[in-house]
Design an enzyme around this catalytic site. Structure first.
Site: not given
Length: 461
Positions: A109, A214, A217, A337, A366, A384, A396
């Site tokens: 990171d 990153i 993770t 998540h 994705k 999501r 994100d």
């Protein structure tokens, strides 16, 4: 403890070694910054219709994401070796900070953020940044992680120096401004550029780069999927997005070989691979990129981080609408998540994907799969659905959202509203967030599929 003595000096003074990372807080006329140095021509691999307004930004950002992806992938490989305690597999020999308690994903990171922000700030000094890491986090991470980060940054910067020779493919890439990263002070200054875009109102009116160094993770830690995700906001609107996915085999090539995403587990270094298109060690990864108004593209990310001339850049588009049984469902890898139960209820209601299991993977790769129809012209959907109270981070979604939109797809909240990056909420230390009203995100190949999924979610949630 010399490292931490120097860190204390950094907190008291503004060292010359870090001065190159200072920026003028005043926006340039018209809101757009002229590059400090002229970038060289795009490589042959990216010879597409010129996105003239952002061509310099695309060239430099693409190059630095390629380089940062290679650095991260190398750190991931070393971490897996250290986890196995297989010292003989470390070809360089001698002391490796990753064997002395350093957190590999934390090192990656910090390293990626230093490289990316340093290069962008050198070229576009009036721009600001929003990124995940800070120098305070680095200094609090322990001496082994600090040492490993300095070593990784120096090694990556050295590989990008002119003395390292031209990049693969026979053409020189743009200059990457990694000068000043030889010292802890320079590394800390580069990291702290990532908070400069959080000033109230800045990103709504000016240019802001958004980075997730990153993204994924836990995938990184498992030796699986992750992405280096970079976007440019101009007056609050994402106009450029790049995803470096070094472990994701180019989906079109994987499909041509008969590999279907999620169809089988792959094995590499003895670990199960739930994502069907995870690549072998000697296989190219994927680089997705897009500029608003100029389409989305996929090219091969070579083993060493270079753009592979074998693949070239090809324009991509979302899969064509067919029977919903052909839909490729995508989900986060970790159950924590997203609400897998709600996603499964929607899938059953619409018969999404038939009997096919969803592809579960970490990171914004994705989004790339959706943008290219999973390499096989297939419609795709990502649900999501985080736990109540969770607020999405902008990094994100910003890069992936541009790529999907330019490929013809959609990314919205659960009410069908486009994700709004101009109304960010600063959570005082956790970075910039989307509005708390965003209770989840749906990303899909197109209008009817998207509308039907949203309607099913309204009934089931």
């Amino acid at each position: 403890m010399l490292i931490f003595a120097r860190a204390a000096a950094l907190a008291r003074t503004a060292p010359a070694a870090a001065s190159r990372h200072r920026f003028d807080p005043s926006p340039s006329p018209g809101g757009r910054v002229t590059a400090r140095r002229t970038c060289s021509r795009l490589r042959a691999a990216t010879s597409v219709s010129s996105p003239s307004m952002y061509s310099a930004e695309l060239e430099l950002a693409r190059e630095v994401v390629l380089h940062a992806s290679a650095a991260a992938r190398a750190l991931q490989g070393r971490a897996l070796v250290v986890q196995k305690d297989d010292e003989s597999a470390i070809s360089s020999g001698g002391y490796d900070p990753l064997q002395d308690g350093a957190n590999p994903v934390t090192v990656a990171d910090f390293t990626v953020q230093c490289l990316v922000l340093s290069a962008l700030h050198e070229a576009f000094p009036g721009d600001r940044f929003i990124a995940e890491e800070t120098s305070a986090q680095l200094l609090a991470s322990g001496e082994a992680t600090v040492a490993a980060t300095l070593a990784a940054v120096r090694a990556a910067a050295a590989e990008a120096s002119p003395a390292a020779g031209p990049a693969a493919g026979g053409s020189e890439g743009p200059h990457l401004g990694f000068e000043g990263l030889e010292t802890l002070e320079g590394v800390c200054a580069a990291l702290d550029l990532g908070a400069t875009g959080l000033s109230e109102g800045w990103s709504k009116a000016h240019r802001t780069w958004v980075l997730d160094p990153i993204d994924g993770t836990k995938g990184f830690v498992r030796g699986d999927q992750f992405a280096v995700a970079l976007a440019l906001l101009d007056q609050g609107s994402p106009v450029l997005g790049i995803l470096g996915c070094p472990n994701l085999a180019p989906p079109d090539e994987a499909a041509a070989q008969g590999r279907e995403p999620g169809a089988a587990a792959n094995k590499r270094r003895g670990a199960e691979r739930p994502t069907g298109c995870v690549k072998d060690d000697d296989e190219a990864g994927s680089l997705f990129w897009a500029v608003k108004g100029h389409g989305a593209y996929l090219e091969n990310l070579g083993v060493g981080g270079e753009a592979s001339p074998r693949g070239g850049a090809r324009r991509i588009s979302v899969g064509q609408q067919r029977s919903y049984r052909s839909v490729v469902r995508l989900e986060a890898f970790e159950a924590a998540h997203s609400n897998f139960g709600a996603a499964q209820a929607v899938a059953r209601a619409l018969d999404l994907g038939g009997d096919r299991e969803p592809v579960r993977m970490d990171g914004q790769g994705k989004y790339g799969l959706i943008a290219c129809g999973a390499g096989a012209d297939l419609p795709c959907v990502l649900l999501r659905l985080p736990r109540p109270g969770y607020v999405e981070c902008i990094w994100d979604h910003a890069a992936g959202g541009v790529i999907v939109a330019e490929a013809g797809g959609r990314a919205t909240d659960l009410e069908g509203r486009p994700l709004n990056f101009s109304e960010m909420a600063d959570d005082s230390g956790g970075g910039a967030k989307l509005s708390p009203g965003v209770r989840g995100v749906v990303v899909s190949s197109g209008d009817k599929l998207h509308a039907d999924v949203l309607e099913a979610l309204r009934r089931d949630l």
